[in-house]
Design an enzyme around this catalytic site. Sequence first.
Site, short mmCIF file in Angstrom:
data_model
loop_
_atom_site.label_atom_id
_atom_site.label_comp_id
_atom_site.label_asym_id
_atom_site.label_seq_id
_atom_site.Cartn_x
_atom_site.Cartn_y
_atom_site.Cartn_z
N ASP A 157 0.69 -1.21 -0.04
CA ASP A 157 -0.01 -0.01 -0.11
C ASP A 157 0.87 1.10 0.09
O ASP A 157 2.08 1.20 0.23
CB ASP A 157 -0.96 0.12 1.14
CG ASP A 157 -2.29 0.79 0.93
OD1 ASP A 157 -2.15 1.76 0.02
OD2 ASP A 157 -3.09 0.91 1.74
N TYR A 158 0.30 2.40 -0.09
CA TYR A 158 0.97 3.63 -0.39
C TYR A 158 1.95 3.97 0.73
O TYR A 158 1.70 4.14 1.93
CB TYR A 158 -0.06 4.69 -0.43
CG TYR A 158 0.19 5.84 -1.00
CD1 TYR A 158 -0.23 6.45 -2.27
CD2 TYR A 158 1.06 6.79 -0.37
CE1 TYR A 158 0.04 7.63 -2.71
CE2 TYR A 158 1.31 8.03 -1.13
CZ TYR A 158 0.73 8.35 -2.22
OH TYR A 158 1.11 9.59 -2.80
#
Length: 759
Positions: free
Chosen positions: A283-284
């Site tokens: 994820d980011y």
Amino acid sequence: MKLTRISILAALAISLASCGNKGDKADMDSYIDNLMSQMTLEEKIGQLNLPPAGDIVTGAPQDSPIGDMASKGQIGGTFNIKGAEKIKALQELAVEKSRMHIPLIVGMDVIHGYETVFPIPLALASSWDMEAIEKSASIAANEATAGGINWTFSPMVDIARDPRWGRVAEGAGEDPYLGSQIAQAMVKGYQGDFSDENVLACIKHFALYGGAEAGRDYNTVDMSRQRMYNEYLPPYKAAVDAGAATLMTSFNIIDGVPATANEWLLQDLLRDQWGFDNLVVTDYASINEMANHGMGNTLENSVRALKAGTDMDMSSNAFVSVLSEALDKGLISEADIDKACRRVLEAKYRLGLFENPYRFNNVEREKTDVYTDEHRAAAREIAAKTFVLLKNDNNTLPIKPQGTIAVIGPLGNTSNNMVGTWSVANPGDKAKTLYEGIKEAAGDKANVVYAKGSNLYADPFVEDAAANGYGGGMRDSRSEDELLAEALRVARGADVILAAVGESVGMSGEGSSRSNLDLPDTQLRLLKALVATSKPVVMLNFAGRPTTMEWEAANIPAIMNVWHGGTEAADAIADVVFGKVSPSGKLTMSIPQNVGQIPVYYNHLNTGRPVPEGTPHFHPFSSNYLDVRNEPRYPFGYGMTYTTFDYSDFALDNNKLSKDGKITASVKVTNKGNVAADEIVQFYTRDMAASLARPVKELKHFDRISLAPGESKVVEFEITPDKLGFYNANGEYLIEPGEFKVMAGPNSRDVQTLDFTLE
Ligand code: NOJ
């Protein structure tokens, strides 16, 4: 040897000629072997890099000169970029300019639609309609590919039982069985047969992200293995089994280790036990965030992530900056990099990008396939299935298009609050407002009037946070008193009031946790004043989560959760409000009575001290509260419609189930009213004699049926032993003989029960 695009594509063509775009694994392997044998270490590491494009900001804004990096082979792809021409130009840089000419994978958070926006996932789940959900995903894929996108970061399959967590809006609710069905429907809808109108799906957020403590986003998760296996992991597994091509790690820790670097999670469970051999993306910026968890520097954390089984680094810029140093220092091997690079290339191969790098760059389609009448009609029909009628005293709903209808409330005339939390591809002003939709549907039969009535919150600071860029600019220059006075003037002249209140889109979704789930102060004040006019009030509750509604449930005659219903929500709400369509949605998350009860979910364990049945109030030394009953305000599976359904003849064809056999539970459902409607018939089981504590109910089967007035249908649930097992703490699935209960009903509370024995 100097490689040219032509020589590489010629080599590709030879290997693909025999296998086609989706040739078998051996073809893919030899194709990728050949490709990788020509790649430098830097080029391989470049494939592991997934920076954001910067168009659509979904994390800390980053400077990413992606065009330059694409030309130099320093990225494997990018994401959240909008515009077919722009994406094509970027793809050209990668394909024409980079030495290896490897096309990019292009992702986007297409979570509940692209420009045609469907209801938020929690609402879609409330339809319990797998065909509709699959269709919504397939339309989203069709539009996204027309915009040049070939990868979506969806489905989000995190089980969630804490409505304070804003991201409950993005998932399917509290139930692992329903969540699994929905996960599979979405993967199918997105990926279809991997045509150029399909996108790769991405299962997220692996894993347990919905278990964040106190409902605060990104917070700590700590959970027993048996709970993971039985309650939280099934939807991820179901999506893996459905063939999802990619998976995203979650931000949270598991057993103290962030998911992105968690070897047990990514290697032992995902790769070894579940056999998932596809692409894993972070994820980011979650590799960078490991430093905040207290786990050292980028080098250490990149090594941990890669070694654990993460392949692609979203937004951390970490792999690309440190992996070659890590290799020099002997912290990783080239084989570790190769493994990850291969998975990225395999995803591209599956997309058919090596056969035709511009497969998703037919820019003409952006003009013809996006936000079409056909897609919008589907979104309208689907949205109408997601609204949940919670209360309807004296048949307040449906209303007739006559007299004066007042639409009052801060959500009554706003376009960008219709669409919902993840509608990043929608320009935001395309949706009809509720006021416009009601007015159009009423035509010249009724006078439809509007007043805003209040801001979202009285406090401008909280209002700004709630609007969060999406509903931005909503605050009215008039005072709360002026807004209320105008609303009351409008209300007094009306025959019926549609109160459009609740949450703006910025009040749920990522980073939007709430500690208080009541209607915000100023909106509650407005509602109370509207009810005091003695006009009939229908509360249309815009919500990205279960909200508590204590005063509302006691004082408002009709309440319907309309969630955030997408670009066609206004027409869909009008369809239901005027009775053209009967409501049919049912809750997939319990609505608590108050925040103190959270987590409250139907499939809880019984404890050793359950409250004795029939206890009217508090019961000493039982598992309960002094000041509120244990039950939620509205239970899982609950939802009303404009008719009533009678459940009768509940029967089992046998009350003994042999170990290889099957028995059938059946129930007859009859529409007792005067209008046609859909009913979602639910079957639950309970294990009475297991070696582990088991829930008081578990959903095992459901059927959405349509019944004309007076019509009856018999709905069946085939019970086989494999549906009755559970996982122990080692992840072993056990099917144990003994007594079971089977239940049938319109929701998880109002069930009829029969007993049987598994032999
Ligand atoms: C962070 C979110 O957690 C994830 O769901 C999303 O896909 C990425 N940002 C990319 O926008």
